[in-house]
Design an enzyme around this catalytic site. Structure first.
Site, short mmCIF file in Angstrom:
data_model
loop_
_atom_site.label_atom_id
_atom_site.label_comp_id
_atom_site.label_asym_id
_atom_site.label_seq_id
_atom_site.Cartn_x
_atom_site.Cartn_y
_atom_site.Cartn_z
N ALA A 64 10.00 -6.34 8.00
CA ALA A 64 10.04 -7.13 9.23
C ALA A 64 8.64 -7.09 9.82
O ALA A 64 7.87 -6.17 9.54
CB ALA A 64 11.06 -6.54 10.19
N GLY A 109 12.54 -4.77 5.74
CA GLY A 109 13.30 -6.03 5.67
C GLY A 109 13.16 -6.71 4.31
O GLY A 109 14.05 -7.47 3.91
N GLU A 112 15.61 -5.05 2.18
CA GLU A 112 16.93 -5.50 2.64
C GLU A 112 17.23 -6.92 2.16
O GLU A 112 18.36 -7.24 1.80
CB GLU A 112 17.00 -5.40 4.16
CG GLU A 112 16.97 -3.95 4.62
CD GLU A 112 16.90 -3.80 6.13
OE1 GLU A 112 15.87 -4.24 6.72
OE2 GLU A 112 17.84 -3.27 6.74
N GLU A 132 11.56 2.57 7.72
CA GLU A 132 11.75 2.38 9.17
C GLU A 132 11.71 3.69 9.95
O GLU A 132 11.19 3.73 11.07
CB GLU A 132 13.06 1.64 9.46
CG GLU A 132 13.02 0.15 9.15
CD GLU A 132 13.32 -0.20 7.70
OE1 GLU A 132 13.36 0.71 6.85
OE2 GLU A 132 13.53 -1.40 7.42
N1 COA Z 1 4.44 -6.51 9.50
C1 COA Z 1 3.33 -7.13 9.95
N2 COA Z 1 2.17 -7.12 9.26
C2 COA Z 1 2.14 -6.45 8.11
C3 COA Z 1 3.25 -5.80 7.58
C4 COA Z 1 4.45 -5.85 8.33
N3 COA Z 1 5.58 -5.26 7.91
N4 COA Z 1 2.91 -5.23 6.40
C5 COA Z 1 1.63 -5.53 6.19
N5 COA Z 1 1.15 -6.27 7.21
C6 COA Z 1 -0.19 -6.82 7.40
C7 COA Z 1 -1.20 -5.73 7.76
O1 COA Z 1 -1.15 -5.44 9.13
C8 COA Z 1 -2.48 -6.40 7.35
O2 COA Z 1 -2.82 -7.35 8.31
P1 COA Z 1 -4.35 -7.43 8.89
O3 COA Z 1 -5.18 -7.75 7.68
O4 COA Z 1 -4.26 -8.53 9.88
O5 COA Z 1 -4.63 -6.07 9.45
C9 COA Z 1 -2.08 -7.18 6.09
O6 COA Z 1 -0.67 -7.34 6.17
C10 COA Z 1 -2.39 -6.43 4.80
O7 COA Z 1 -1.79 -5.16 4.85
P2 COA Z 1 -2.59 -3.78 4.60
O8 COA Z 1 -1.84 -2.68 5.28
O9 COA Z 1 -4.03 -3.95 4.94
O10 COA Z 1 -2.44 -3.66 3.00
P3 COA Z 1 -2.47 -2.32 2.14
O11 COA Z 1 -2.57 -2.75 0.74
O12 COA Z 1 -3.47 -1.37 2.66
O13 COA Z 1 -1.03 -1.64 2.38
C11 COA Z 1 1.38 -1.66 2.61
C12 COA Z 1 0.16 -2.31 1.95
C13 COA Z 1 2.59 -2.51 2.26
C14 COA Z 1 1.55 -0.25 2.06
C15 COA Z 1 1.17 -1.60 4.14
O14 COA Z 1 0.80 -2.88 4.58
C16 COA Z 1 2.41 -1.19 4.91
O15 COA Z 1 2.74 0.00 4.92
N6 COA Z 1 3.08 -2.14 5.57
C17 COA Z 1 4.20 -1.86 6.43
C18 COA Z 1 5.43 -1.59 5.61
C19 COA Z 1 6.58 -1.25 6.52
O16 COA Z 1 6.59 -0.23 7.20
N7 COA Z 1 7.58 -2.12 6.53
C20 COA Z 1 8.78 -1.92 7.31
C21 COA Z 1 8.65 -2.59 8.61
S1 COA Z 1 10.13 -2.34 9.56
#
Ligand code: COA
Length: 258
Positions: A64, A109, A112, A132
Site C-alpha cells: 500500500a 498490499g 495481499e 506491516e
Molecule cells: N509506498 C510508497 N512508496 C514506496 C513504497 C510504498 N509501499 N515502496 C517503495 N516506494 C517508493 C520509495 O519511497 C521510493 O520513492 P522515492 O524514489 O520517491 O524516494 C521508490 O519507491 C523506490 O523505492 P526504494 O526504497 O528507493 O527502492 P529500494 O530498492 O531501495 O527498496 C523496497 C525496495 C521494496 C525494499 C523498499 O522500497 C521498501 O521496503 N518498500 C516498502 C515496502 C513495505 O513496507 N510495504 C508495505 C507497506 S504497508
C-alpha cells in the site's frame, strides 16, 4: 488509466500495475483503476481470464502507498482497509480465472493482491512479505486471513509477526506460489497456464472455480452439495455432450460455452 494498464490478447486480459517510480505501490487512485479494469473484464464476453502483474522488472507491487498510509486516522484507516478488502475480495470471487505473475517485490498490499488471485506464478527474483508490523500496523487487505488459509497458521503467524521477506524458492516451498520460473519466461509461462485452462469447456472451468472458491467457505457436506448441483447443471450443457462425443470420436472438442 495512468496507474493501471489493461491489455487484451485474444481471450486473455493482462492488468499491469504501473507506478514505476513508486515500485507500483497501491495508492487510492490505483485501487480505483484496478477496480475499473476488473469491471471492464467482467463485462466482456470476449475476455475469459486475467493475468495480474507489475510494471518493470523490480516490483510486482511494493505495498500500500506508505505516503497515504501516513495520513490515516483510525476512522479513515478502517475505511481504507475495508476498501482494499472489498476490492481484493471481488478479485478472489471473480468469475474468470485470475493468475498473478509476480515479477519482483510483492510486499504488504502487493502480497495481499497476489494472495487474492486464484493462482500465483513467481519469477526467480520475486520476494514476498507482509512487513506491516515493522511500520506499526498489521496487514489490512485480507493478508492475515488469506495467508493463514493458504500456507497454514504457524507459517502465517511467523511471516506476519516477524514481517520478514522470503524469496521465491521459499514461497514455493511453503505453498505460497504454484511455481517459480526465470523472469524472462514469467509472462509466457503464465500465459501457457491460462491457455491450458481456456482449452477446456468454459462453463465447466467457471463452475469449477466457483465451487472451489465458495466451497472453501462452507462445511464439507455443504460444499459437496454445491459440487453436485453444479455437476448436475453442467449435464444439461451442450459443452458436456460435445466433450463426451469428441472423446468417443477421438477428436478435439469444439466447446461453445453453452
Ligand atoms: N509506498 C510508497 N512508496 C514506496 C513504497 C510504498 N509501499 N515502496 C517503495 N516506494 C517508493 C520509495 O519511497 C521510493 O520513492 P522515492 O524514489 O520517491 O524516494 C521508490 O519507491 C523506490 O523505492 P526504494 O526504497 O528507493 O527502492 P529500494 O530498492 O531501495 O527498496 C523496497 C525496495 C521494496 C525494499 C523498499 O522500497 C521498501 O521496503 N518498500 C516498502 C515496502 C513495505 O513496507 N510495504 C508495505 C507497506 S504497508
Amino acid at each position: 488509466m495512468p496507474n493501471v494498464q489493461l491489455t487484451r490478447d485474444g481471450a486473455v486480459a493482462t492488468v499491469t500495475i504501473h507506478r514505476p517510480d513508486k515500485l507500483n505501490a497501491l495508492n487510492a487512485a490505483t485501487l480505483d483503476e484496478l477496480e475499473a479494469a476488473f469491471q471492464e473484464i467482467a463485462g466482456s464476453d470476449a475476455l475469459q481470464a486475467v493475468i495480474v502483474t507489475g510494471s518493470g522488472e523490480k516490483a510486482f507491487v511494493a505495498g500500500a502507498d506508505i505516503g497515504e498510509l501516513a495520513q490515516q486516522t483510525p476512522l479513515s484507516g478502517k475505511a481504507t482497509a475495508r476498501r482494499g478488502q472489498e476490492l481484493l475480495g471481488a478479485i478472489e470471487l471473480f468469475a474468470k480465472p485470475v493468475v498473478a505473475a509476480v515479477n519482483g517485490y510483492a510486499l504488504g498490499g502487493g502480497c495481499e493482491l497476489a494472495l487474492a488471485c486464484h493462482v500465483r506464478i513467481a519469477s526467480e527474483n520475486a520476494q514476498f512479505g507482509l512487513p506491516e508490523v515493522s511500520l506499526g500496523v498489521i496487514p489490512g487487505y485480507g493478508g492475515t486471513q488469506r495467508l493463514a488459509r493458504l500456507v497454514g497458521r504457524g507459517r502465517a503467524i511467523e511471516l506476519v509477526l516477524t514481517g520478514q521477506r522470503i524469496d521465491a524458492a521459499e514461497a514455493h516451498r511453503i505453498g505460497l506460489v504454484n511455481r517459480v520460473v526465470p523472469q524472462s519466461a514469467l509472462l509466457a509461462e503464465t500465459r501457457k497456464l491460462v491457455e491450458a485452462m481456456l482449452r477446456n469447456g468454459p462453463l465447466a472451468v467457471r463452475a469449477a472455480l466457483e465451487v472451489i472458491r465458495h466451497g472453501l467457505e462452507m462445511p464439507l457436506a455443504e460444499g459437496m452439495v454445491l459440487e453436485a448441483n453444479a455437476f448436475g447443471v453442467l449435464c444439461a450443457s451442450h459443452d458436456m455432450r460435445e466433450g463426451l462425443q469428441a472423446f468417443l470420436d477421438k477428436r478435439k472438442p469444439a466447446f461453445q460455452g453453452r
